[in-house]
Structures are given as C-alpha cells and as structure tokens.
Motif scaffolding. Structure first.
Motif, mmCIF file in Angstrom:
data_model
loop_
_atom_site.group_PDB
_atom_site.id
_atom_site.type_symbol
_atom_site.label_atom_id
_atom_site.label_comp_id
_atom_site.label_asym_id
_atom_site.label_seq_id
_atom_site.Cartn_x
_atom_site.Cartn_y
_atom_site.Cartn_z
ATOM 1 N N ASP A 89 -2.287 19.057 -36.982
ATOM 2 C CA ASP A 89 -1.557 17.992 -36.277
ATOM 3 C C ASP A 89 -0.066 18.301 -36.179
ATOM 4 O O ASP A 89 0.560 18.038 -35.158
ATOM 5 N N ASP A 90 0.498 18.870 -37.248
ATOM 6 C CA ASP A 90 1.917 19.230 -37.212
ATOM 7 C C ASP A 90 2.186 20.299 -36.161
ATOM 8 O O ASP A 90 3.185 20.251 -35.451
ATOM 9 N N LYS B 127 0.419 20.846 -33.424
ATOM 10 C CA LYS B 127 0.299 20.196 -32.116
ATOM 11 C C LYS B 127 1.558 19.412 -31.781
ATOM 12 O O LYS B 127 2.043 19.452 -30.642
ATOM 13 N N ASP B 128 2.094 18.688 -32.769
ATOM 14 C CA ASP B 128 3.326 17.922 -32.545
ATOM 15 C C ASP B 128 4.487 18.848 -32.185
ATOM 16 O O ASP B 128 5.250 18.576 -31.249
ATOM 17 N N LYS C 56 4.479 20.011 -28.737
ATOM 18 C CA LYS C 56 4.893 18.939 -27.813
ATOM 19 C C LYS C 56 6.374 18.603 -27.969
ATOM 20 O O LYS C 56 6.879 17.712 -27.306
ATOM 21 N N GLN D 150 7.715 17.412 -30.821
ATOM 22 C CA GLN D 150 7.817 16.223 -31.659
ATOM 23 C C GLN D 150 7.618 16.592 -33.124
ATOM 24 O O GLN D 150 7.103 17.658 -33.452
ATOM 25 N N THR D 151 8.031 15.701 -33.995
ATOM 26 C CA THR D 151 7.847 15.865 -35.430
ATOM 27 C C THR D 151 7.816 14.489 -36.071
ATOM 28 O O THR D 151 8.058 13.482 -35.405
ATOM 29 N N LYS D 152 7.545 14.453 -37.368
ATOM 30 C CA LYS D 152 7.497 13.184 -38.091
ATOM 31 C C LYS D 152 8.617 13.118 -39.111
ATOM 32 O O LYS D 152 8.985 14.125 -39.713
ATOM 33 N N HIS E 101 7.773 7.608 -30.937
ATOM 34 C CA HIS E 101 6.536 7.765 -30.184
ATOM 35 C C HIS E 101 5.369 7.041 -30.847
ATOM 36 O O HIS E 101 4.470 6.566 -30.161
ATOM 37 N N SER E 102 5.382 6.977 -32.173
ATOM 38 C CA SER E 102 4.334 6.257 -32.891
ATOM 39 C C SER E 102 4.794 6.001 -34.321
ATOM 40 O O SER E 102 5.738 6.627 -34.808
ATOM 41 N N LYS F 119 6.896 9.225 -35.578
ATOM 42 C CA LYS F 119 6.878 10.450 -34.788
ATOM 43 C C LYS F 119 8.015 10.355 -33.779
ATOM 44 O O LYS F 119 8.104 9.390 -33.020
ATOM 45 N N ASP G 112 11.128 12.868 -31.349
ATOM 46 C CA ASP G 112 11.383 14.167 -30.719
ATOM 47 C C ASP G 112 12.022 15.103 -31.738
ATOM 48 O O ASP G 112 12.886 14.699 -32.526
#
Length: 155
Positions: free
Chosen positions: A19-20, A22-23, A26, A28-30, A80-81, A117, A119
């Motif tokens: 998942d990291d 994939k982010d 895109k 993005q990060t958390k 984003h979430s 999540k 950018d």
C-alpha cells in the motif's frame, strides 16, 4: 529495466508494504498524530485507562506528534483520506525521534493514532504542523521508523 530499478528503490525506502508503494507511485503518503493513550501503572496518580490526548497535561502532550486535521486543512494540505491506528508500546519503549528523544513514559502501554493520507509534496509541512511521517526516511532521518497497526476508527 528502469521501472524495476525505481520499484526496488521505492521498496528500500518504504519497506515491503504494498500500500505504501502504491501511495508513493500516486504521489501520496501517510502522516499521523496521536489521538490518545492507554495508561497503566502510572506513578503520577493518573488512574489506569484510556485518555484522549486533550485530557492530558501540556507536558505529556508535548511528547507526542499532536497535530489535528484542521491544522492540515488550514495550512492548505489536502487530506485524501483518514484512518486510525494504534501502537502497542513494548518493553523497549517508544521514541518518536532518533537518539531517544521524545520518548513516551513507561506507564503508557498503547498509543492511538489518527492517520491522514496527504500529497507527498506536503510531508514537510505536515511535520512542521506536529504530524509524524510514516515514511521517516523522507525527512532525512530526523525521525525513527515506527510501525503501527490499522484499526477501525471510533465513531
């Protein structure tokens, strides 16, 4: 071949969490902030139980990345979430910075998290707003890598 090299570099940066990766692809990060803590065996007289971060004194709150979603939004960071997580604090303890800085007291056994999540370009802004990046390497090693468990958010 170039894609394989990029993928291997990303895996080295973020570990093997799909998942990291994939982010990152895109853009993005958390990031996370502490929402509360479970206390057990406090020497300060605080009864055992779970406490929202806002219920703790300022000195204790200062030990944690304590940003809020409003801070992100008000500073122009797109969220984003949102999800939630927790960290079980083991016998080795928990520190948020390298060099044993910002370590939580021994009586804290579990740390609740709000995870956002955002950018990837906003990770430094989020860190400045008192959030902790899940990809510690992004900030040049100022932070340590911390693993957390995803949990359902309380309603």
């Amino acid at each position: 071949m170039k894609k394989a090299v990029v993928l291997l570099a990303l895996l080295a940066l973020v570990g093997c969490d799909e998942d990291d990766v994939k982010d990152i692809l895109k853009g993005q990060t958390k990031v996370f902030a502490v929402s509360g803590v479970q206390v057990k065996g406090s020497t300060t007289g605080l009864p055992d139980g779970y406490y929202e971060l806002s219920e703790l004194n300022a000195d204790t709150r200062a030990l944690f990345p304590a940003g809020t979603e409003d801070l992100l939004i008000n500073d122009g960071v797109t969220v984003h979430s949102k999800s939630c997580g927790q960290i079980e604090v083991g016998d080795e303890g928990l520190c948020f910075e390298s060099g044993n800085k910002s370590c939580v007291p021994d009586e804290i056994k579990k740390v609740g998290l709000d995870v956002y999540k955002i950018d990837l370009a906003d990770i430094k802004t989020a860190a400045d707003l008192d959030f902790y990046p899940t990809l510690a390497a992004e900030l040049g090693g100022l932070f340590v890598q911390i693993d957390y468990d995803d949990i359902s958010c309380p309603k």
